[in-house]
Design an enzyme around this catalytic site. Sequence first.
Site, mmCIF file in Angstrom:
data_model
loop_
_atom_site.group_PDB
_atom_site.id
_atom_site.type_symbol
_atom_site.label_atom_id
_atom_site.label_comp_id
_atom_site.label_asym_id
_atom_site.label_seq_id
_atom_site.Cartn_x
_atom_site.Cartn_y
_atom_site.Cartn_z
ATOM 1 N N VAL A 119 -91.895 19.859 -44.257
ATOM 2 C CA VAL A 119 -91.058 20.216 -45.505
ATOM 3 C C VAL A 119 -91.019 18.887 -46.578
ATOM 4 O O VAL A 119 -91.406 19.135 -47.713
ATOM 5 C CB VAL A 119 -89.991 20.805 -45.258
ATOM 6 C CG1 VAL A 119 -89.013 21.107 -46.504
ATOM 7 C CG2 VAL A 119 -89.949 22.176 -44.508
ATOM 8 N N ASP A 120 -90.642 17.903 -45.892
ATOM 9 C CA ASP A 120 -90.505 16.489 -46.848
ATOM 10 C C ASP A 120 -91.934 16.480 -47.440
ATOM 11 O O ASP A 120 -91.731 15.892 -48.675
ATOM 12 C CB ASP A 120 -89.924 15.517 -45.917
ATOM 13 C CG ASP A 120 -88.369 15.329 -45.792
ATOM 14 O OD1 ASP A 120 -87.935 15.839 -46.416
ATOM 15 O OD2 ASP A 120 -87.990 14.789 -44.705
ATOM 16 N N LEU A 121 -92.956 16.373 -46.683
ATOM 17 C CA LEU A 121 -94.221 16.038 -47.132
ATOM 18 C C LEU A 121 -94.736 16.722 -48.341
ATOM 19 O O LEU A 121 -95.145 16.288 -49.153
ATOM 20 C CB LEU A 121 -95.217 15.654 -45.945
ATOM 21 C CG LEU A 121 -94.936 14.755 -44.762
ATOM 22 C CD1 LEU A 121 -95.872 14.592 -43.916
ATOM 23 C CD2 LEU A 121 -94.898 13.384 -45.605
#
Length: 385
Positions: free
Chosen positions: A156-158
């Site tokens: 999700v962060d990436l």
Amino acid sequence: MSRVLAGPCCAMVLGDLGAEVIKLEHPGRGDDTRDWGIKVGSTQTAYFNSMNRNKRSVTLDLQNADAQKIALDLVRKSDVIIHNFKHGGIEKFGLGYDQVKEVNPEIVYCSITGYDSTGPEASRPGYDLVVQGETGLMHINGEPHQPPLKFGIAAVDLMTGMYSAQAVLAALFQRQITGRGRHISMALYDCGLMISSYYGLEALLMQKDPPKYGNAHPSIVPYGVFDAKDGRLVITVGNNSQFERFCRDVINRPDLAEDDRFKTNLKRTENRSILLSEIQRELSLRTCRALLQNLAAVGIPCGEVVGLYDALTSERTEQGGLVVDFPHQEAGTVSVMAPPYRLDGVRMPVRYPPPPLGEATQDVLHDILELSDAEIARLKSVGAI
């Protein structure tokens, strides 16, 4: 002005594509990820290095009024700001969007938060693992008998970082036409939900969670990871003609291709367990090397399943220039992954290896803001830098 993964990923993408990126960090602790994972020298780790190539590090204590002035002076000379402060946190430093656009109305300002900054959860902190749970992503991973399982990396962060970089580039492009900046608001939850893609739309159609398939494909059979006699390989049989060639030329089972239960992909999906049992029996009698050769010969996409270290040190990776080694003043040598972008056939370079904490503070203040050595020394004495 971001830390951990989503914001730094966005800035790294822009740096990979040629932007001059100045990373503002706290003088004492720096980015949180400087203290996560395997150490590289005294202020870097593999975790930090993975998201911070092609950047320069400047240390500012934004609690300090002098440091806030420096940050605002840098804003005046910048095209883009990226931050992932909690909702409302950056305004107390005088660096909120409404404050910044007063001194630079052309600024492209990217705010990354956990949740919708205009909604009731605006003040909630955003963490990748929490969002993976809340968006249903953990329910599509793993084998059917397993409990919810996260992605192996902070997906999700990436993805939020990549979506954010796309938005920044679009805003910069539009600014060339309008002369005006934009305020981009990105949320981990929004991006996490988007990752569900076809699984998410199937859940809406079925009005329930779709089943989990592990390494198999929900809609294509045979397609996944299989055990050979001496290892594992990926086999992706994408259409009916490939299936016929697979049965005839790879596993010597033309009877499976002629069986009415397996004639079409829809039928193969309906009879998945019966077919896969037969296929797995045949594959287990053959070596990976023989299978890969035969699969390639009849045009069926395939590949060996290897470990991460083997992949990073493979001939394919080396020939592609995907890992670059740089000298490091403390660790001797540091390995950095190269950008994935090729423009006009040339891979974009790693211009700057991931920076030690504050390595460019003096250069940036001197060269960009034209501060004197005496003023830089004063700022250091009062703890601003």
